[in-house]
Design an enzyme around this catalytic site. Structure first.
Site, PDB file in Angstrom:
ATOM      1  N   ASP A  40       0.866  -1.176   0.000  1.00 32.73           N
ATOM      2  CA  ASP A  40       0.000   0.000   0.000  1.00 32.73           C
ATOM      3  C   ASP A  40       0.907   1.231   0.000  1.00 32.73           C
ATOM      4  O   ASP A  40       1.665   1.445   0.951  1.00 32.73           O
ATOM      5  CB  ASP A  40      -0.898  -0.028   1.248  1.00 32.73           C
ATOM      6  CG  ASP A  40      -1.882   1.123   1.266  1.00 32.73           C
ATOM      7  OD1 ASP A  40      -1.933   1.889   0.277  1.00 32.73           O
ATOM      8  OD2 ASP A  40      -2.590   1.257   2.280  1.00 32.73           O
ATOM      9  N   ASP A 135      -2.728   2.390  -6.169  1.00 35.83           N
ATOM     10  CA  ASP A 135      -1.653   2.384  -5.164  1.00 35.83           C
ATOM     11  C   ASP A 135      -1.642   1.149  -4.269  1.00 35.83           C
ATOM     12  O   ASP A 135      -0.985   1.145  -3.250  1.00 35.83           O
ATOM     13  CB  ASP A 135      -1.707   3.664  -4.324  1.00 35.83           C
ATOM     14  CG  ASP A 135      -2.841   3.641  -3.310  1.00 35.83           C
ATOM     15  OD1 ASP A 135      -3.875   3.015  -3.602  1.00 35.83           O
ATOM     16  OD2 ASP A 135      -2.669   4.238  -2.235  1.00 35.83           O
ATOM     17  N   GLU A 136      -2.342   0.102  -4.677  1.00 34.94           N
ATOM     18  CA  GLU A 136      -2.310  -1.119  -3.862  1.00 34.94           C
ATOM     19  C   GLU A 136      -2.183  -2.344  -4.760  1.00 34.94           C
ATOM     20  O   GLU A 136      -2.746  -2.379  -5.851  1.00 34.94           O
ATOM     21  CB  GLU A 136      -3.588  -1.260  -3.027  1.00 34.94           C
ATOM     22  CG  GLU A 136      -3.684  -0.228  -1.927  1.00 34.94           C
ATOM     23  CD  GLU A 136      -4.876  -0.456  -1.002  1.00 34.94           C
ATOM     24  OE1 GLU A 136      -5.262  -1.631  -0.814  1.00 34.94           O
ATOM     25  OE2 GLU A 136      -5.406   0.531  -0.481  1.00 34.94           O
TER      26      GLU A 136
HETATM   27 MG   LIG Z   1      -2.364   4.013  -0.021  1.00 35.06          MG
END
Ligand SMILES: [Mg+2]
Length: 425
Positions: A40, A135-136
């Protein structure tokens, strides 16, 4: 009430339980031994803005539209979070909580570009990568950790690579299931690294409130609380029959998730988006073939490549022709444009131009033709004006969409472009 709601609850993150059961070979060990990484990125959009504008570093910034419009914050930097600014909050509210907050407009196109770079890095650590958002991502590292010494060292090397190449920090969690890996990545933020074994699940995850478990939405939370479940640990140890009575098979599945025993696999994407190209080639019959036959083959190849691009939601701006003569002499010629496209006819016209320049007037027999499109990026939904914003572009778009929808429904061979019939299967 809970029977048919897996997909809504988990939003594509987990597979449906019955889908899992079908894929699992009979008698195979279930989750045992699987190891998953969840990554993350920390305050991702804000971090990218700080790289672009170093004077923003360490300041409370909110990425999103300006407070004069009715916008929302997409990411807040950690200094802004200290004032209570959160993603999803209205920009007006953010300004009230933190009057000195600096608003920056979001540059989605740039962000997706960096996300593609991230995915390239992930692929160096595991062939099995599932990006769940910009973003993951999840990586299946089962059997990979020994290459790095330990899981912790793998995690550290992954973090170092991202920091060295992109100047970004992330929080990494490693565990036996996707949910537990995701919980692990959230334990220490920013710049955290948490490896959970079964003991760690009991010590770190089980005391957390049950609402923190991925898959538990508001109505499930109410149902669980009504029967007395407060923590993830409570759920893990609750009698199965009682859960089943209240929540059906979903209750049972949640219990497995809480125990770190669910069987969700990392759903690897077929194609990593950057530095890759999509291509198709075809060997021609040994007898000399006409120029028309070659052009029809090229049209067919363009059709195959652009169909795949559209299915994966990519557009590209470099088009390459590969041509091999019967004496095995091979050439590749490429043209790169400033604008991205996935338009079949447009790409065909480019390929045709390259082909004409390459073969000239000669009738030298051709053995193989190939078409590749590279410089791929995830498609942007509002196309730039210019080259493709004309009536021909719009017409092509309608044709492409129509052909794609027919093929989605009835299979690839249901329709062929008239001019490509000679080259089709
Ligand atoms: Mg994040």
């Amino acid at each position: 009430m809970f029977g048919n709601s897996w997909q809504d609850r988990v939003d594509g993150f987990l597979e449906k339980p019955e889908a899992n059961q079908k894929r699992r070979p009979p008698g195979a060990a279930r989750f045992r031994g699987r190891r998953i990484v969840h990554i993350d990125m920390d305050a991702y959009f804000a971090a990218l803005e700080e790289i672009k504008n170093p004077h923003l570093a360490g300041k409370p910034i909110a990425v999103g539209s300006s407070p004069t419009s009715r916008g929302v914050v997409s990411t807040a930097s950690y200094p802004a979070r200290r004032y209570g600014v959160r993603s999803g909050m209205s920009t007006r509210e953010a300004l009230r909580l933190c009057p000195q907050v600096i608003f920056v407009g979001s540059e989605l196109q740039q962000y997706t570009y960096v996300s593609a770079e991230l995915i390239n890095i992930y692929h160096k650590f595991s062939p099995s990568v599932q990006a769940t958002s910009v973003d993951e991502a999840f990586l299946d590292i089962t059997g990979c950790a020994h290459l790095y010494g330990s899981e912790e060292q793998l995690g550290r090397q992954l973090k170092n690579t991202i920091r060295d190449k992109l100047s970004l920090t992330c929080s990494v969690g490693i565990a036996s299931t996707k949910v537990m890996a995701k919980v692990a990545s959230s334990v220490f933020k920013p710049d955290g690294l948490t490896v959970l074994d079964q003991q760690g699940i009991i010590q770190i995850v089980h005391p957390l409130p049950v609402g923190k478990l991925w898959g538990v939405g508001p109505s499930t939370l109410r149902a669980l609380e009504e029967i007395g479940i407060k923590t993830i640990g409570d759920l893990a140890h609750w009698p199965v029959d009682k859960l089943r009575r209240r929540l059906g098979s979903f209750g049972e599945a949640l219990r497995l998730i809480a125990r770190g025993e669910d069987d969700s696999r990392v759903l690897a994407q077929e194609e990593p988006p950057q530095d890759k190209s999509m291509s198709h080639e075809r060997t021609l019959p040994l007898k000399a073939v006409s120029r028309d036959y070659q052009l029809a083959t090229l049209h067919y190849l363009c059709d195959r490549v652009t169909r795949r691009m559209r299915r994966h939601n990519y557009e590209g701006r470099t088009v390459t022709l590969k041509l091999r003569w019967t004496d095995f002499k091979t050439i590749t010629r490429a043209i790169t444009f400033s604008q991205y496209t996935d338009d079949t006819l447009h790409i065909y016209k480019i390929v045709k131009g390259i082909w004409q320049a390459a073969v000239g007037e000669s009738n030298k027999p051709v053995r193989l033709l190939g078409v590749a499109v590279s410089h791929l990026r995830e498609k942007v939904n509002n196309p730039q004006l210019g080259l493709f914003d004309n009536s021909a572009g719009r017409r092509h778009k309608i044709t492409d969409t129509f052909i794609d929808s027919l093929r989605d429904k009835y299979g690839e061979s249901v329709i062929h472009r008239a001019y490509s019939h000679l080259g089709s299967d």
